[in-house]
Structure formats: C-alpha cells, structure tokens
Design an enzyme around this catalytic site. Sequence first.
Site, PDB file in Angstrom:
ATOM      1  N   HIS A 418       1.256  -0.965   0.091  1.00 23.15           N
ATOM      2  CA  HIS A 418       0.304   0.211  -0.104  1.00 23.15           C
ATOM      3  C   HIS A 418       1.606   1.160   0.065  1.00 23.15           C
ATOM      4  CE1 HIS A 418       0.841   1.334   4.223  1.00 23.15           C
ATOM      5  NE2 HIS A 418       0.584  -0.520   4.732  1.00 23.15           N
ATOM      6  N   CYS A 437       2.488  -5.058   7.103  1.00 25.69           N
ATOM      7  CA  CYS A 437       1.662  -4.401   5.851  1.00 25.69           C
ATOM      8  C   CYS A 437       3.080  -4.116   5.079  1.00 25.69           C
ATOM      9  CB  CYS A 437       0.655  -4.437   5.337  1.00 25.69           C
ATOM     10  SG  CYS A 437      -0.783  -4.662   5.544  1.00 25.69           S
TER      11      CYS A 437
END
Length: 520
Positions: A418, A437
């Site tokens: 992301h 992440c």
Amino acid sequence: MRQHIYFLYMITKITNNKALLFVATIALAFITVIPGCKKSKSDLGKEMADATGNKTFKDMTNEGFAEAFKKAMTDNKSLLTYPDVIKSYYAENDYEPVLVLNHLKNEDLQTLSTYLDNSTQHGINPQIFRADSIKALLARIKDKKAVKDVNTAYTTLAKLELLTANSLIRYSNALQYGLISPRKIYQRYYTETKRPDSTSMKSVFAVKELKSYLDSIQPKSAQYKALQKALTDKVQAPGMTPEESERYFAVNLERLRWKNKPDAKKYVIVNIPDYRLDVMENGKSALNMKVCVGEGRNMDKEVSLVEYDESDKIDRPFSRETPQLGSLIHSVQVNPVWNIPKSIASKEIMVQAANDPYYLDNENIDVYHNGQKVDDPETIDWGSASKNEYEFKQRPGDGNALGKIKFLFKNGSSVYLHDTPAKNAFNQNMRAVSHGCVRVEQPQQLAEALFGNGDKYKMIVDKMNNPSSTPTDIALPNKVPVYLTYVTCWVDDSGKIQFRPDVYGLDVVLYGHMKKLLSV
C-alpha cells in the site's frame, strides 16, 4: 509363458464343459505368479566375490543376506533419516543390495564418497551424510584381512548398503529441495514449497551411473554458483568474522535450494531484509523501489551467526513482522478504507481513544459494534471496553494509513502492499517500521507496471489525484504473482556480493536447524 496360455486357450475352445473352464481359469491365475515369470535374483555371493576379489563373499546367500539386512535396519535405525522409505523399497525388492551390486565394481561408490566430502562447497557439513562412515565401510569391504568370514561379510555389506541408500537419498534431497523444510521451522512462512516424496526418493535406486546422476542434480543457477564461489573463496563480509561470513553463505545457499522460486514471466517480489520491491519481467527487473516492512525482533542485532545455542532454532516472530508468502495480486482499491486489525486496535487505537476523546474523529476512524456503526464513539469508556467487542475502520482521506491505494492479494495474515502518507521513512536505511504490511515508495508506478497504460490505469491516476470519501475497487485483468521473501546475501547484476542485516533473526533460526542435523 506363451505356451501355457495357448494350451489353456485350446482347452476352453474344444469344450463347453464349465468345470474345465473353471479349472483353466484357476490354472492361468496360478501361472501368472509362478517364479518362471519373475526376474531371478542375483548370484549375490559370486557377484560380491568378483567385485571385491575376496573369496569369503562366495559363501553368502541371498537369503542369508536378507536376514542380515533386516537386522542391520533394526540395529542402525537411529542413523537413518528415511527408515520407512528404505524399509519399503528393500521389502519390495527381496532385500538385494542393489546399490553395492550396481556401483561397487565400477568405483561409483567411491565417486559418491567424494561428492559427499565436497558438500562443504554447498555450505553443508559432510557428516550430515555420514561421509566418514561410508568411506570406512568402502575400505573395509575391500580389505581381505578385515572380512575373513561370512558373518563379517554379511554385516559389512548390509551396513554399507544401508548407509549408502540413506546418504544418497539425503544428498539428492538436499541438493534438489534443500536440507530443511521452511514450513517446519518458520511460524510465518506461507509460500508453496515443493518437498521430496517417497517416489522421488526411491528413484535413486534405478540410477545406472552415479557420477552422471550426481552431476545432474548440482544446482546450476547463476546466483547459486556465485554464492558458492564466494563461499569456497572464503570471501569475508564487512564487519563479520570469517566463520560468521561462512554461515551467512551457508543459510542463503540453503534458501536457493528450496523449490519455491517464481516461474512466471511477470511477478512482484519483495525482499524483506533489503527493504526493496522489484517487478520482474522475463527474468529482469522492470521496476525497483524502496519499501517499508514490519518491525522485527532483531533490529538491534541482538542475535547473530557468531554464536548460537539450542534455543536459537526456535522461531519467535515479533507481532509486526511481515510474513514470507506467495500469492496473486488480484485488484487494487483506490482511496482505500483501512480495516484496522484487532491487534493494532486493542494495543494502539483504543489506548489513544482512552487518552483523547476526539482522537477517533480527528483520525477519521469509524467504530462498529456487532456490524453496526456507532454514532457517538466518544461516549464509550475505552479504558474499560472489551478488546474484542468493537471493530475500527479508517475512512479514505489524506491521513489514511494506507495512503491513496492498496494492492490486494489473498493471504491469511491480512497483509498487502500500500501507499503511505508517511513518506519520510523511505529516507531511512533501516525501514522495518510498519505494522506488517508493505509500504511502497512509488505506488502509482507500481500500478502502471501491473495494469499497463490503459483505461484502468488512467482511472487509477484520476482517482488518486482526486481523493474521494468512497473507495474504488479495480480488478486486474490478469492476476500477477507476488512473493514476500527473506534473503540476506546475494550477488547483484554487477557481480558484487550484497549483505543485509538479519533484521528478523531468521538466519539464526535456519542455521540452528542446519546445525541440529549433525546430531540426528
């Protein structure tokens, strides 16, 4: 055999008598299993006498050896890595010493011994393969003074056959699949990795020429050969002792032997210790960028390959470490919603909300209870609220932790690639700073590399440049493989050896298991 079948055929043809037909059928079934249709056993005594030049072996019988071999399997079970596979093969093949019979006379077993000794070139200790024991047994079986009676002949041949079978299988597995199964040693390893099965193991018994076979299973990738050369040339890593450098090469050579490598023409790969992402096309990097990964247990280099103990082989992942995994990127979400994981919600979001009643509103975080949005979350006593009772979602916006886009792929760890509003982290050398992440430095360029410069990509750019309170999901026309990997040593395109800190301590865990094999 054909004469027997023709005879029975004629009987049934010239008569309709059902009794005779029944007898003929039974007789045919009996004929199919009589010894005349089965490959005869070797003349074990004669063949061993010819191979060794020792007449003592002439007194051996196949039946006598079978009993000796069964006893040897029981007595030496602790030395065997694959007792069930070996027991099964020999039971199916009349306990014949096929490896010694096929390879002793032509010196192939001596060749095997040499290859086992040379396993140091792969970063593997030869004693894992009982190299010294096989060498001693080879010398003993050809020594007329050492083998003077048939009982000694039986025990020596049985143990040599047994250890040769086990070592050949183990060496073959090690070079083609690796010594260690990563799934068995790492708690957060989710990449499909092929491992040997009993069929592949038993295939070594059919090998005609051992040298040709042993040459064929040597790893041949340019990366492997480069690391192998660095190991044998005793290249020393900056700031490391020679012993630590050798272990660094050993664990990374082991990783290269694992059958978990991408084979697609196009894929995305993230090397966690390097904090880098590459989009690979036809074997070359088409796009490279910095990434931030999850915080690790060993960022202060508390553990290293200099010293280790029995506890080092136990994998103790920090809660925020990025997992190793393989999956398929299937879509992106522009102006994404962040579904905040429970671990982050309970340890951070609820703590902040307890200290500041306006925190949730300021951060655009909505609260849900039993699937329903809570209208006035500031009225909740977050200091005493149940950690599992509420769910939290951050709305799209400039302050969203996922930035303007996230790249989605199925996995059991709720991780993805992301964007991020926290761009300063990309200027740091140590970028293990996320909750797990992977934050990407150039999300728009990554989207272009995945989608191409078509209508969908143009929609992505438009949505990213014009933020909306509503997320937009856009599917990839063709899913792209993604791999989150962990490699601390490799050779770059210029031929320079690259080393990275073992930020998660996974090198130490792997080396601990490789070291443990010496005691098994």
